[in-house]
Scaffold this motif. Sequence first.
Motif, PDB file in Angstrom:
ATOM      1  N   ARG A  93       0.932  -1.081   0.045  1.00  0.00           N
ATOM      2  CA  ARG A  93       0.086  -0.008  -0.069  1.00  0.00           C
ATOM      3  C   ARG A  93       0.908   1.322  -0.001  1.00  0.00           C
ATOM      4  NH1 ARG A  93      -2.763   3.038   4.761  1.00  0.00           N
ATOM      5  NH2 ARG A  93      -4.034   4.063   4.080  1.00  0.00           N
ATOM      6  N   PHE A  94       0.567   2.132  -0.822  1.00  0.00           N
ATOM      7  CA  PHE A  94       1.487   3.301  -0.990  1.00  0.00           C
ATOM      8  C   PHE A  94       0.533   4.693  -0.525  1.00  0.00           C
ATOM      9  CE2 PHE A  94       3.361   0.683  -4.330  1.00  0.00           C
ATOM     10  CZ  PHE A  94       4.646   0.798  -4.089  1.00  0.00           C
ATOM     11  N   ASP A  95       0.789   4.846   0.589  1.00  0.00           N
ATOM     12  CA  ASP A  95       0.161   5.935   1.246  1.00  0.00           C
ATOM     13  C   ASP A  95       0.386   7.525   1.007  1.00  0.00           C
ATOM     14  OD1 ASP A  95      -1.730   6.791   3.329  1.00  0.00           O
ATOM     15  OD2 ASP A  95      -0.144   6.985   4.890  1.00  0.00           O
ATOM     16  N   GLY A  96      -0.472   8.195   0.743  1.00  0.00           N
ATOM     17  CA  GLY A  96      -0.464   9.605   0.576  1.00  0.00           C
ATOM     18  C   GLY A  96       0.348   9.857  -0.826  1.00  0.00           C
ATOM     19  N   VAL A  97      -0.372   9.217  -1.721  1.00  0.00           N
ATOM     20  CA  VAL A  97       0.163   9.345  -3.167  1.00  0.00           C
ATOM     21  C   VAL A  97      -0.140  10.594  -3.678  1.00  0.00           C
ATOM     22  CG1 VAL A  97      -0.340   8.445  -5.444  1.00  0.00           C
ATOM     23  CG2 VAL A  97      -0.325   6.940  -3.572  1.00  0.00           C
ATOM     24  N   THR A  98      -1.312  11.351  -3.449  1.00  0.00           N
ATOM     25  CA  THR A  98      -1.419  12.918  -3.996  1.00  0.00           C
ATOM     26  C   THR A  98      -0.397  13.545  -3.516  1.00  0.00           C
ATOM     27  OG1 THR A  98      -3.887  12.422  -3.950  1.00  0.00           O
ATOM     28  CG2 THR A  98      -2.952  14.601  -4.168  1.00  0.00           C
ATOM     29  N   SER A  99       0.201  13.464  -2.049  1.00  0.00           N
ATOM     30  CA  SER A  99       1.146  14.126  -1.596  1.00  0.00           C
ATOM     31  C   SER A  99       2.486  14.115  -2.436  1.00  0.00           C
ATOM     32  CB  SER A  99       1.184  14.177  -0.140  1.00  0.00           C
ATOM     33  OG  SER A  99       0.230  14.701   0.501  1.00  0.00           O
TER      34      SER A  99
ATOM     35  N   SER B 183      -8.556  13.680  -0.426  1.00  0.00           N
ATOM     36  CA  SER B 183      -9.869  12.967  -0.612  1.00  0.00           C
ATOM     37  C   SER B 183     -10.998  13.797   0.087  1.00  0.00           C
ATOM     38  CB  SER B 183      -9.891  11.666  -0.172  1.00  0.00           C
ATOM     39  OG  SER B 183      -9.293  11.909   1.246  1.00  0.00           O
ATOM     40  N   SER B 184     -11.055  14.707   0.868  1.00  0.00           N
ATOM     41  CA  SER B 184     -11.951  15.630   1.666  1.00  0.00           C
ATOM     42  C   SER B 184     -12.674  16.495   0.642  1.00  0.00           C
ATOM     43  CB  SER B 184     -11.642  15.939   2.878  1.00  0.00           C
ATOM     44  OG  SER B 184     -10.597  16.977   2.711  1.00  0.00           O
ATOM     45  N   GLU B 185     -11.945  17.008  -0.436  1.00  0.00           N
ATOM     46  CA  GLU B 185     -12.273  18.054  -1.229  1.00  0.00           C
ATOM     47  C   GLU B 185     -12.950  17.298  -2.537  1.00  0.00           C
ATOM     48  OE1 GLU B 185      -9.158  20.452  -2.122  1.00  0.00           O
ATOM     49  OE2 GLU B 185      -8.460  20.806  -0.045  1.00  0.00           O
ATOM     50  N   ILE B 186     -13.019  16.309  -2.496  1.00  0.00           N
ATOM     51  CA  ILE B 186     -13.895  15.681  -3.699  1.00  0.00           C
ATOM     52  C   ILE B 186     -15.161  15.659  -3.559  1.00  0.00           C
ATOM     53  CG2 ILE B 186     -14.097  13.618  -5.305  1.00  0.00           C
ATOM     54  CD1 ILE B 186     -11.093  12.950  -4.698  1.00  0.00           C
TER      55      ILE B 186
ATOM     56  N   LEU C  71       2.648  12.696  -5.815  1.00  0.00           N
ATOM     57  CA  LEU C  71       2.717  13.053  -7.267  1.00  0.00           C
ATOM     58  C   LEU C  71       2.630  14.712  -7.635  1.00  0.00           C
ATOM     59  CD1 LEU C  71       0.301  10.330  -8.438  1.00  0.00           C
ATOM     60  CD2 LEU C  71       2.693  10.558  -8.646  1.00  0.00           C
ATOM     61  N   TYR C  72       2.070  15.405  -6.563  1.00  0.00           N
ATOM     62  CA  TYR C  72       1.922  16.711  -6.940  1.00  0.00           C
ATOM     63  C   TYR C  72       2.604  17.756  -6.324  1.00  0.00           C
ATOM     64  CZ  TYR C  72      -1.726  14.473  -9.735  1.00  0.00           C
ATOM     65  OH  TYR C  72      -2.451  13.824 -10.679  1.00  0.00           O
ATOM     66  N   HIS C  73       3.442  18.542  -6.738  1.00  0.00           N
ATOM     67  CA  HIS C  73       3.923  19.792  -6.264  1.00  0.00           C
ATOM     68  C   HIS C  73       3.259  20.613  -5.334  1.00  0.00           C
ATOM     69  CE1 HIS C  73       7.781  19.155  -8.535  1.00  0.00           C
ATOM     70  NE2 HIS C  73       6.999  19.233  -9.554  1.00  0.00           N
ATOM     71  N   HIS C  74       1.960  20.633  -5.391  1.00  0.00           N
ATOM     72  CA  HIS C  74       1.093  21.308  -4.679  1.00  0.00           C
ATOM     73  C   HIS C  74       0.384  20.406  -3.536  1.00  0.00           C
ATOM     74  CE1 HIS C  74      -2.245  19.185  -6.527  1.00  0.00           C
ATOM     75  NE2 HIS C  74      -1.973  19.751  -7.728  1.00  0.00           N
ATOM     76  N   HIS C  75       1.059  19.023  -3.580  1.00  0.00           N
ATOM     77  CA  HIS C  75       0.705  18.117  -2.539  1.00  0.00           C
ATOM     78  C   HIS C  75      -0.897  17.859  -2.254  1.00  0.00           C
ATOM     79  CE1 HIS C  75       5.011  18.127  -1.816  1.00  0.00           C
ATOM     80  NE2 HIS C  75       4.842  19.342  -1.335  1.00  0.00           N
ATOM     81  N   GLY C  76      -1.779  18.347  -3.105  1.00  0.00           N
ATOM     82  CA  GLY C  76      -3.031  18.245  -3.014  1.00  0.00           C
ATOM     83  C   GLY C  76      -3.676  19.258  -2.041  1.00  0.00           C
ATOM     84  N   ILE C  77      -3.167  20.105  -1.541  1.00  0.00           N
ATOM     85  CA  ILE C  77      -3.475  21.273  -0.611  1.00  0.00           C
ATOM     86  C   ILE C  77      -4.143  22.281  -1.521  1.00  0.00           C
ATOM     87  CG2 ILE C  77      -2.871  22.781   0.793  1.00  0.00           C
ATOM     88  CD1 ILE C  77      -0.442  21.086   1.729  1.00  0.00           C
ATOM     89  N   GLY C  78      -5.364  22.496  -1.146  1.00  0.00           N
ATOM     90  CA  GLY C  78      -6.188  23.563  -1.981  1.00  0.00           C
ATOM     91  C   GLY C  78      -6.400  23.225  -3.557  1.00  0.00           C
TER      92      GLY C  78
ATOM     93  N   ALA D  97      -2.896   2.381  -4.031  1.00  0.00           N
ATOM     94  CA  ALA D  97      -2.370   3.620  -3.882  1.00  0.00           C
ATOM     95  C   ALA D  97      -3.492   4.629  -3.278  1.00  0.00           C
ATOM     96  CB  ALA D  97      -2.208   4.454  -5.452  1.00  0.00           C
ATOM     97  N   GLU D  98      -3.275   5.137  -2.000  1.00  0.00           N
ATOM     98  CA  GLU D  98      -4.280   5.776  -1.207  1.00  0.00           C
ATOM     99  C   GLU D  98      -3.791   7.252  -1.155  1.00  0.00           C
ATOM    100  OE1 GLU D  98      -5.396   7.933   2.311  1.00  0.00           O
ATOM    101  OE2 GLU D  98      -3.186   7.490   1.975  1.00  0.00           O
ATOM    102  N   VAL D  99      -5.034   8.208  -1.499  1.00  0.00           N
ATOM    103  CA  VAL D  99      -4.884   9.332  -1.621  1.00  0.00           C
ATOM    104  C   VAL D  99      -4.832  10.055  -0.277  1.00  0.00           C
ATOM    105  CG1 VAL D  99      -6.074   9.232  -4.198  1.00  0.00           C
ATOM    106  CG2 VAL D  99      -7.352   9.861  -2.011  1.00  0.00           C
ATOM    107  N   SER D 100      -4.245  11.333  -0.299  1.00  0.00           N
ATOM    108  CA  SER D 100      -3.977  11.820   0.765  1.00  0.00           C
ATOM    109  C   SER D 100      -5.401  12.211   1.516  1.00  0.00           C
ATOM    110  CB  SER D 100      -3.466  13.421   0.739  1.00  0.00           C
ATOM    111  OG  SER D 100      -2.008  12.938   0.185  1.00  0.00           O
ATOM    112  N   HIS D 101      -5.736  12.191   2.872  1.00  0.00           N
ATOM    113  CA  HIS D 101      -6.876  12.718   3.501  1.00  0.00           C
ATOM    114  C   HIS D 101      -7.178  14.032   3.032  1.00  0.00           C
ATOM    115  CE1 HIS D 101     -10.098  12.934   6.162  1.00  0.00           C
ATOM    116  NE2 HIS D 101      -9.439  13.932   6.766  1.00  0.00           N
ATOM    117  N   MET D 102      -6.564  15.156   3.004  1.00  0.00           N
ATOM    118  CA  MET D 102      -6.676  16.670   2.645  1.00  0.00           C
ATOM    119  C   MET D 102      -7.396  16.505   1.396  1.00  0.00           C
ATOM    120  SD  MET D 102      -3.620  18.693   3.462  1.00  0.00           S
ATOM    121  CE  MET D 102      -3.606  19.765   4.963  1.00  0.00           C
TER     122      MET D 102
END
Length: 77
Positions: A10-16, A73-76, A18-25, A66-71
């Motif tokens: 399990r790869f945790d926090g994949v959004t963080s 996933s809460s914005e979807i 994969l993206y320079h913005h780390h999924g924030i905002g 692959a698990e997306v970051s909590h931050m």
Amino acid sequence: MEEYRFDGFRFDGVTSMLYHHHGIGSGFSGDYAEYFGLQVDEDSLVYLMLANHILHTLNKDCITIAEVSHMFSSEIH
């Protein structure tokens, strides 16, 4: 995988990773342009691709998740 009898990874926090913005905002509407482009951390992408390839080369039945970051996933909506 043999020694500890794991059947996958399990790869945790994949959004963080994969993206320079780390999924924030950020949120994705489904437009492919949001998933690809200058915001992608290419080193992380290559790492995940290589890890997945090696794992499935060693064990074709291996499961990779692959698990997306909590931050993020809460914005979807």
